[in-house]
Design an enzyme around this catalytic site. Structure first.
Site, PDB file in Angstrom:
ATOM      1  N   GLU A   1     -20.955   5.693-115.442  1.00  0.00           N
ATOM      2  CA  GLU A   1     -20.177   5.818-116.680  1.00  0.00           C
ATOM      3  C   GLU A   1     -18.755   5.286-116.499  1.00  0.00           C
ATOM      4  O   GLU A   1     -18.179   4.690-117.395  1.00  0.00           O
ATOM      5  CB  GLU A   1     -20.188   7.273-117.133  1.00  0.00           C
ATOM      6  CG  GLU A   1     -21.590   7.715-117.530  1.00  0.00           C
ATOM      7  CD  GLU A   1     -21.658   9.195-117.865  1.00  0.00           C
ATOM      8  OE1 GLU A   1     -21.623   9.529-119.046  1.00  0.00           O
ATOM      9  OE2 GLU A   1     -21.735  10.008-116.938  1.00  0.00           O
TER      10      GLU A   1
ATOM     11  N   GLU B   1     -28.549  12.524-115.233  1.00  0.00           N
ATOM     12  CA  GLU B   1     -28.014  13.851-115.551  1.00  0.00           C
ATOM     13  C   GLU B   1     -29.079  14.843-116.013  1.00  0.00           C
ATOM     14  O   GLU B   1     -28.972  16.040-115.774  1.00  0.00           O
ATOM     15  CB  GLU B   1     -26.930  13.738-116.632  1.00  0.00           C
ATOM     16  CG  GLU B   1     -25.577  13.276-116.122  1.00  0.00           C
ATOM     17  CD  GLU B   1     -25.431  11.767-116.084  1.00  0.00           C
ATOM     18  OE1 GLU B   1     -26.469  11.054-116.132  1.00  0.00           O
ATOM     19  OE2 GLU B   1     -24.298  11.278-116.001  1.00  0.00           O
TER      20      GLU B   1
END
Ligand SMILES: C[C@H](O)CC(=O)SCCNC(=O)CCNC(=O)[C@H](O)C(C)(C)COP(=O)(O)OP(=O)(O)OC[C@H]1O[C@@H](n2cnc3c(N)ncnc32)[C@H](O)[C@@H]1OP(=O)(O)O
Length: 807
Positions: free
Chosen positions: A232, A252
Site C-alpha cells: 500500500e 490482510e
C-alpha cells in the site's frame, strides 16, 4: 547495513534513498514504543522527581534503581537494589498492560540489542514521597527500538520534502525485502490491551498527504516482498520499480482485517477490479512480473474513501475474527521454535533422498509431497501390482495439479522422474530417511523397522506415519530408538498442511530438527508432539465422533448434528467426516482408544451396523450420505432404521424418549469433550505449548481458523463455563463428559486453559505465553516471582519506599 528504523541517504544527484529497516521483514511498526513509555495515567501529578535510570543488560550486582536485562531478545524488568549488596533485596518482575499512547521517553531511534549499557534521564511523576506511579508496557516480542518505522517514515519523508538538495525520493527496504506490511505484533497487542490508539492513520497522513501529494516524485524500489501495508505504501508512490521475483499482495484478510492503508481503493485502479478482488479476497500474491503486466503503477484514491476504509479497518482489528486470525498467525510461527531442539545450535542435515514404504493412499501422498519439493523418492511395495498402483496414484496427484493449471506438463514429467519404484531394500543404502506408511499392524511395522535398521546407514532417519501406535512399540525390535520418529501426515498427504512430528523420550534432537526441516521444505507446518495414543490431533479429537454417536443414540437427528457443526465453521460434520475417511479407520482405532482412554470413551454399535448393511461411506458411495458422481452428498433417509437399531442396543435414552436439544447444546456436547481431552493433552505436556494445539486443530481437523484454534476458542468461552456444562452433562449422561482435573483447576482459579504448563519454562518468546505469564501460574511457570499484572501495586510500593529512602 541500514540503520534500524528509517534512514535516508542523499546522493550528489539529488536523489534521497529512504530505507526501511526493521528485521526480519521490515514490518511497519507504529511510533510509540512500549519499553520506552513511562507515564502516570492513573494518578494526578503531585511531585516531580528527576531520576537516573540505568538500562543495563550486563551489569550484575550493581546498584541500580531499575535494571533491564536482556538475555537474547527478551527484556526483564526488575526494580530495586541488588540483593548481593546485602541491602534489602527484591527482584520484582513488573508487568504492565497499558502504555500511554504518547509521551514518555522516545527511544525510537536506534537498535536496542547492540546497546549494552546506556544511561537515560527520565522524568517520573510521583504522587507522594513514597509512591511512584510507573507504567512500563513490556512485551516479549517487543523489538522496542524497532517500533519507529511509521513515525520514522513520516519524519524522514517530511525532511526529504523540506530539503532543497533533495529532488526525488526512492523508497526501499533493507536486506532484500521491501516490507511485510503493518506490524502484526501491534494487532496482538491491541487485542490484549484494547488500545486502538496504537493504530496510526497512515493511509491519509503518510500515504496521501506526505508521499502522494508531496511536491517531489517518489519511486518505490521493491525487492523480495511488498505485502499488506508494504504494498500500500508503494501504491502511494508515483512509480514502482521491482525485481522480477518480488511478492506483491494484500493478504490482510488472512488476519481478519481489510487493507488499511488505502489498498482497497488503489489496487483496483491499478490492476483492475476483478484481479484486485482476487488478490484481496483470496489473499493471493502476484509476482512483480505479473504486477508489471497488469500495470501496478500510478494510482490515486480519494481522501474520503481512505478515511472510511481506515475507520472500517479499525473496527475490524477489534473483531473476534481478527483476534483469532492474528493468534493463528503467531501460533503457526511459534511451532518452529522447539526448545532444546531449534535453539541449541544444531544444523539440519540435507535430506535429498527418502524411501517411502507402502504405496497406498498415504504413502503415495507423502511421496508426491516429497518429489514436488525436489526430494528423490524410492517407493517400496510388496509386489509389482501394488507398486504400479502406488506409482499411478502419484502420477494422478500430479495430473490433478496440471489440470488445475498449478503445474506444467513438463514440470510434471520432471517431478515424476524423481520417484523410483522398488520391491526390496537393496537400494536403501543411500537414503537419508525412510518413512513407513503401511497399514496399522504392529507386527508388520516391527518387522519393517528391524529390516530397515539393517538396510540403511546408521545415520538414516527411521520415521513412521502411524497415526495411533506407540512409537516405542513400533521400534521395539531395533536398537535405533534415537533415530525413530513419527512423521504423521494427514490425508491427502500432498495437500494437507499439517505434519505431526512425534518424538519419544529417546528420539534425538538432531533427528527431530531434520524432520522439521524436511517438513518445511515440503511446505508443511511441522508441529512437534509427544508420544501417546493418537498423539496430539487424533487424541484430542477422538471424542468428536464419539460425542456425535452419543447424540445419535440419544435420538438427535444426525444430519442436524452435521449441519450445526458445519455452521460452526468445520468443513463438514462428524458423520460426513466418518463417511469420507471410511469406517475401517474408525474400527482400527476404536479398540486402541477404549484401552488407552478407559472410562471416558463412548462405544456405540452404529458403525458396525452401517457396515453390516453394506455401507462404507464415500468409498462405496453409501454411508450416512449418498455419494454420486457430480453431485453433492445427499443425506440418506434410509439410515434412520439403522440408527433406530443402534439406539435400541445402546439403550441410553433418558426415560426411553429421545432428548430435545438446542443447536448450542449440540455444539457444546460435541466440542466440550474435545476441549476436555485437549486439557489432558496440555496437562501431560504432549504439546510444547497450547497454541501448538490450536495450529494442529486448524490444520489437521479443519477447526475454523478465524476462531483461533481449539484452545483459543475454549478460552474465549472460559474454563468455568465449559467445566460447569461438562459437569451437568456428566451427571446426565455419564463419565464420557467428566471434566478433567486440569479443566477443573483452571475453572476454579479462573485461569485460561492456554496457560503454559510448567514443562514449558524454556519457551518465553511467544505473545501467547507472554500473556499467560500475566497470571499467577504463568508467572510461576516462567520462573518469575511476584504477583500477576493486576497486582502490580505491591512491588511498586515496595520499590518506591526503598527508592525514596535511597534519594
Ligand atoms: C494496514 C495494512 O493494510 C495491514 C497490514 O499490513 S496487515 C499485515 C499484512 N502482511 C501480512 O499478512 C504478511 C504476513 N507475513 C507473511 O506472510 C510471511 O511472514 C512473509 C511472506 C512476510 C515471510 O515469510 P517467511 O519468509 O516464511 O518467514 P516467516 O517465518 O513467516 O516470518 C519471519 C518473521 O517475520 C515476522 N513477520 C512476518 N510478517 C510480519 C509482520 N507483518 N509484522 C510483524 N512480524 C512479521 C514473523 O512473525 C516471523 O517472526 P519470528 O522469526 O520472530 O517468528
Amino acid at each position: 547495513m541500514a540503520k534500524f528504523g528509517v534512514s535516508m541517504e542523499v546522493g550528489s544527484d539529488g536523489v534521497a534513498v529512504i530505507t526501511i529497516s526493521n528485521p526480519p521483514v521490515n514490518a511497519l511498526a507504529p511510533a510509540s514504543n512500549r519499553l520506552g513509555s513511562f507515564s502516570p495515567p492513573l494518578h494526578r501529578l503531585f511531585l516531580r522527581y528527576r531520576i537516573l535510570i540505568w538500562f543495563s543488560p550486563i551489569v550484575s550486582g550493581a546498584l541500580c534503581l531499575l535494571r533491564i536485562s536482556v538475555p537474547g531478545m527478551r527484556p526483564y524488568v526488575y526494580a530495586g537494589f541488588d540483593s548481593r549488596l546485602g541491602r534489602i533485596g527484591f527482584h520484582y518482575p513488573i508487568f504492565f498492560r497499558n502504555a500511554a499512547p504518547s509521551g514518555g521517553v522516545d527511544l525510537s531511534s536506534g537498535c536496542f540489542l547492540p546497546i549494552l549499557d546506556i544511561g537515560l534521564e527520565v522524568l517520573f511523576d510521583v504522587r507522594m514521597p513514597c509512591f511512584v506511579v510507573l507504567e512500563v508496557l513490556f512485551d516479549v516480542r517487543m523489538y522496542s527500538f524497532r517500533g519507529a518505522v511509521v513515525d520514522g517514515l513520516k519524519k524522514t519523508y517530511t525532511e526529504a520534502m523540506r530539503r532543497d538538495d533533495v529532488k526525488a525520493i526512492v523508497l526501499t527496504g533493507a536486506s532484500g525485502k521491501f516490507s511485510g506490511g503493518f506490524d502484526i505484533n501491534v494487532f496482538e497487542e491491541i487485542h490484549r490491551t484494547g488500545q486502538l490508539s496504537r493504530l496510526p492513520d497512515v493511509s491519509v497522513e503518510l500515504v496521501v498527504d506526505i508521499i502522494e501529494e508531496g511536491k517531489k516524485p517518489s519511486v518505490a524500489a521493491i525487492q523480495g516482498l511488498a505485502l499488506g501495508g508494504g504494498l500500500e505504501l508503494t501504491m502511494g508512490c508515483h512509480a514502482r520499480i521491482s525485481t522480477p521475483n518480488a511478492q506483491l499482495g494484500l493478504p490482510e484478510l488472512t488476519l481478519g482485517v481489510i487493507p488499511g492503508f488505502g489498498g482497497t481503493q488503489r489496487l483496483p485502479r491499478l490492476v483492475g477490479l476483478s484481479k484486485a478482488i482476487e488478490m484481496m479476497l483470496l489473499s493471493k500474491s502476484i509476482s512483480a512480473k505479473e504486477g508489471n503486466k497488469l500495470g501496478l503503477i500510478d494510482a490515486i484514491a480519494s481522501h474520503e474513501e481512505l478515511l472510511r476504509e481506515a475507520k472500517l479497518f479499525k473496527e475490524l482489528v477489534l473483531s473476534s475474527t481478527s483476534k483469532g486470525l492474528v493468534h493463528v498467525f503467531f501460533a503457526q510461527r511459534a511451532t518452529s521454535k522447539v526448545p532444546k531442539i531449534s535453539d541449541i545450535g544444531l544444523k539440519p542435515k540435507n535430506v535429498k533422498k527418502v524411501a517411502v514404504i507402502g504405496g497406498g493412499l498415504m504413502g503415495s501422498g507423502i511421496a508426491t509431497a516429497l518429489i514436488q519439493s525436489n526430494i528423490s523418492v524410492l517407493l517400496k511395495e510388496v509386489d509389482s501390482t501394488y507398486l504400479q498402483r502406488g506409482l499411478k496414484m502419484i502420477a494422478a496427484n500430479l495430473e490433478g495439479l496440471v489440470k488445475k493449471g498449478a503445474m506444467t506438463q513438463d514440470k510434471m514429467n520432471k517431478t515424476l522422474s524423481l520417484v523410483k519404484g522398488v520391491l526390496d531394500y537393496s537400494e536403501f543404502r543411500d537414503v537419508d530417511m525412510v518413512i513407513e506408511a503401511v497399514i496399522e499392524k504392529v507386527p508388520l511395522k516391527q518387522t519393517i523397522f528391524s529390516d530397515i535398521e539393517k538396510a540403511c546407514t546408521p545415520q538414516c532417519i527411521l520415521a513412521t506415519n502411524t497415526s495411533t501406535i506407540d512409537l516405542n512399540i513400533v521400534g521395539a525390535k531395533t536398537r535405533s530408538q534415537d533415530r525413530i520418529v513419527g512423521a504423521h501426515f494427514f490425508s491427502p498427504a500432498h495437500v494437507m498442511p499439517l505434519l505431526e512430528i512425534v518424538r519419544t523420550e529417546k528420539t534425538s534432537p538432531q533427528v527431530i530438527l531434520d524432520l522439521m526441516t524436511v517438513g518445511k521444505v515440503i511446505r508443511k507446518v511441522p508441529v512437534v508432539v509427544g508420544n501417546c495414543t493418537g498423539f496430539a490431533v487424533n487424541r484430542t479429537f477422538f471424542p468428536y465422533s464419539q460425542a456425535a454417536h452419543l447424540l445419535a443414540n440419544l435420538g438427535v437427528d444426525i444430519f442436524r448434528v452435521d449441519r450445526v457443526i458445519n455452521s460452526f465453521g468445520m468443513p463438514m460434520g462428524p458423520f460426513q467426516l466418518q463417511d469420507l475417511a471410511g469406517y475401517g479407520v474408525a474400527f482400527a482405532v476404536k479398540k486402541e482408544y477404549a484401552v488407552a482412554f478407559r472410562g471416558r470413551t463412548f462405544e456405540s454399535e452404529l458403525l458396525e451396523l452401517m457396515a453390516e448393511s453394506g455401507r462404507n461411506g464415500k468409498n462405496n458411495g453409501k454411508g450416512f450420505y449418498i455419494y454420486e458422481k457430480g453431485s453433492k452428498p445427499r443425506p440418506d433417509p434410509s439410515v434412520r432404521s439403522i440408527i433406530e437399531e443402534s439406539i435400541r442396543r445402546a439403550n441410553i435414552l433418558p426415560g426411553g424418549k429421545p432428548v430435545t436439544l438446542t443447536d448450542q447444546e449440540i455444539l457444546e456436547m460435541i466440542f466440550f469433550p474435545v476441549v476436555n481431552e485437549a486439557c489432558r493433552v496440555l496437562d501431560e505436556g504432549v504439546v510444547v505449548r497450547a497454541s501448538d494445539l490450536d495450529i494442529a486443530s486448524v490444520l489437521g481437523m479443519g477447526f475454523p481458523r478465524y476462531r483461533g484454534g481449539l484452545v483459543f476458542w475454549a478460552d474465549s468461552i472460559g474454563a468455568a463455563y465449559i467445566h460447569a456444562s461438562l459437569s451437568r452433562l456428566a451427571e446426565a449422561y455419564g463419565s464420557f463428559f467428566k471434566p478433567s482435573p486440569y479443566l477443573e483447576e483452571r475453572a476454579k482459579k479462573g485461569m485460561p486453559l492456554r496457560d503454559p504448563p510448567c514443562a514449558v519454562t524454556w519457551f518465553e518468546s511467544s505473545p501467547v505465553v507472554e500473556e499467560a505469564a500475566h497470571t499467577d501460574t504463568g508467572a510461576r511457570c516462567l520462573g518469575r516471582r511476584g504477583p500477576p499484572l493486576e497486582g502490580f501495586i505491591r512491588p511498586v510500593w515496595h520499590f518506591s519506599s526503598i527508592f525514596v529512602s535511597y534519594l
